[in-house]
Design an enzyme around this catalytic site. Structure first.
Site, PDB file in Angstrom:
ATOM      1  N   HIS A  44     -27.743 -14.575   2.848  1.00  0.00           N
ATOM      2  CA  HIS A  44     -26.853 -14.140   1.761  1.00  0.00           C
ATOM      3  C   HIS A  44     -27.064 -12.691   1.328  1.00  0.00           C
ATOM      4  O   HIS A  44     -26.210 -12.131   0.648  1.00  0.00           O
ATOM      5  CB  HIS A  44     -27.038 -15.030   0.528  1.00  0.00           C
ATOM      6  N   ASP A  92     -25.853 -23.656   8.052  1.00  0.00           N
ATOM      7  CA  ASP A  92     -26.283 -23.877   6.669  1.00  0.00           C
ATOM      8  C   ASP A  92     -25.071 -24.388   5.874  1.00  0.00           C
ATOM      9  O   ASP A  92     -23.934 -24.077   6.204  1.00  0.00           O
ATOM     10  CB  ASP A  92     -26.756 -22.534   6.103  1.00  0.00           C
ATOM     11  N   TYR A 121     -33.237 -27.930   0.371  1.00  0.00           N
ATOM     12  CA  TYR A 121     -33.843 -28.054  -0.967  1.00  0.00           C
ATOM     13  C   TYR A 121     -34.335 -29.464  -1.254  1.00  0.00           C
ATOM     14  O   TYR A 121     -34.892 -29.717  -2.307  1.00  0.00           O
ATOM     15  CB  TYR A 121     -32.842 -27.532  -2.013  1.00  0.00           C
ATOM     16  N   HIS A 160     -24.145 -23.446   3.069  1.00  0.00           N
ATOM     17  CA  HIS A 160     -23.508 -22.318   2.393  1.00  0.00           C
ATOM     18  C   HIS A 160     -22.975 -21.320   3.419  1.00  0.00           C
ATOM     19  O   HIS A 160     -23.567 -21.122   4.475  1.00  0.00           O
ATOM     20  CB  HIS A 160     -24.527 -21.606   1.493  1.00  0.00           C
TER      21      HIS A 160
HETATM   22 ZN   LIG Z   1     -27.795 -22.903   2.085  1.00  0.00          ZN
END
Ligand SMILES: [Zn+2]
Length: 381
Positions: free
Chosen positions: A137, A172, A300, A174
């Site tokens: 990111h 991923d 996570y 995201h």
């Molecule tokens: Zn992620």
């Protein structure tokens, strides 16, 4: 790859020195647990495998992608004290806290991914796995989404500078925004990201229409997916897009970001994969038969990340996932209060109505990708 691939695992126990803070979702203990689970399965002792101690990247190496002022500011706050012009750099927020060693951590992760790159680019390894990497990111002069230095973008920039054609695939949950924007206007690096739609998840980008610009048109590929997407839907969407586009692009080197936060138990996102869907993608990367740099990424649910990445490491080594849970690993999990399950989940299809919605979304998105992207690669829609 008929003979066993030569593989390199990039790791250091020093990762455990760094801590984003007690309330931050990114927990570095997942890296040690991944190492522990892989080792407990005997997968670091293979005759074709080497373990390489991570080394920090120099500031100059990270300049291949990042802005000097940004990196120098990050280095200035390495002591953990906020100061200077941080806001414009996305630093000092809840997502991107200034913790002690924030620069050292970021340089160490980037260095590990550069080592993976060096080993693969020089042919000393067929596959190298930098589990701490994949921090996709970060932007050129901005921290974002727990990422300060964008190690995928740094290594791809180095590879492109050497005249290589690079394909980057990001699974991923995201959108891999930092990497996409880094190579948005070039046809030397193809970026493909499958992720939960930006309509419902950070960073709010990654729509099919973000297809690249100028010479890069058709070289930025996005496959957004709806909440509740399960293994079957993910696998279908992946197979529709990734293998044909990769085959048409014919990269010199494959870089993959293997975030494990698509898992159904992940607390930050809403896809519904198991480790089976994740493993399908990893098998497809191996089947490409290209020099391969594998990076970690999000994840996570701390109990799941080591399972996913151990599974990935087994596949990278041409092995079937080993069954069972080694006792040494159970012991490592016990003080942390973590579950210690086997590597492969039982199949968990999404329930009826939610699944229908996710299927309809995936079909529509894949049809758009085929219309917008495939003609740029000589593929039929
Ligand atoms: Zn992620």
């Amino acid at each position: 790859m008929n003979s066993p691939p030569r593989t390199a695992f990039i790791y250091t126990a020093d990762y455990a020195r760094f801590d984003y803070g007690p309330n931050h979702p990114l927990r570095n203990v997942r890296l040690r647990l991944t190492h522990d689970l892989i080792r407990a399965h005997g997968l670091l002792d293979l005759p074709t495998t080497c373990v390489v101690e991570s080394r920090p990247a120099g500031l100059d190496e990270m300049l291949a992608f990042h802005d000097r002022g940004y990196l120098e500011t990050l280095r200035q706050v390495d002591g953990g004290e906020a100061g200077g012009d941080l806001f414009r750099y996305g630093l000092g927020t809840a997502d991107n806290p200034i913790f002690p060693g924030v620069y050292a951590w970021s340089a160490l992760v980037a260095g590990a991914s550069l080592q993976a790159m060096e080993l693969v680019a020089t042919g000393r390894a067929d596959v190298a796995f930098s589990i701490a990497g994949g921090l996709h990111h970060a932007h050129r002069a901005k921290a974002s989404g727990f990422c300060y230095v964008d190690d995928p973008a740094v290594i791809i920039a180095h590879l492109v500078d050497r005249g290589l054609r690079v394909a980057y695939v990001d699974i991923d949950v995201h959108h891999g925004d930092g990497v996409q924007w880094a190579f948005y206007d070039t046809d030397r690096a193809l970026t493909i990201s499958l992720h939960e739609s930006g309509l419902s998840l950070f960073p709010g980008t990654g729509f099919v229409e973000e297809a690249g610009k100028g010479k890069g048109q058709g070289f930025s590929v996005n496959v957004p997916l709806a909440p509740d997407t399960d293994d079957e839907i993910f696998t279908w969407a992946f197979d529709q897009v990734v293998p044909p586009v990769l085959a048409a692009f014919a990269p010199d080197i494959l870089v993959t970001q293997l975030g494990a936060d698509t898992h159904r138990t992940d607390p930050l996102a809403n896809l519904s994969l198991t480790t089976r869907g994740f493993a399908h993608a990893v098998r497809a990367f191996r089947a490409m038969g290209r020099p391969w740099i594998a990076l970690g990424g999000g994840g996570y649910d701390v109990a799941n990340v080591p399972r996913a990445w151990t599974l990935a490491w087994a596949i990278m080594n041409g092995l079937e996932p080993p069954p069972g849970v080694p006792e040494a690993y159970r012991e490592a999990c016990r003080p942390l209060g973590l579950r210690a399950d086997g590597l492969l989940d039982e199949p968990q299809p999404a329930p009826g109505p939610a699944k229908e919605t996710a299927w309809a979304f995936a079909r529509d998105q894949v049809a758009r990708v085929r219309r917008l992207i495939f003609p740029h690669h000589g593929l039929a829609e």
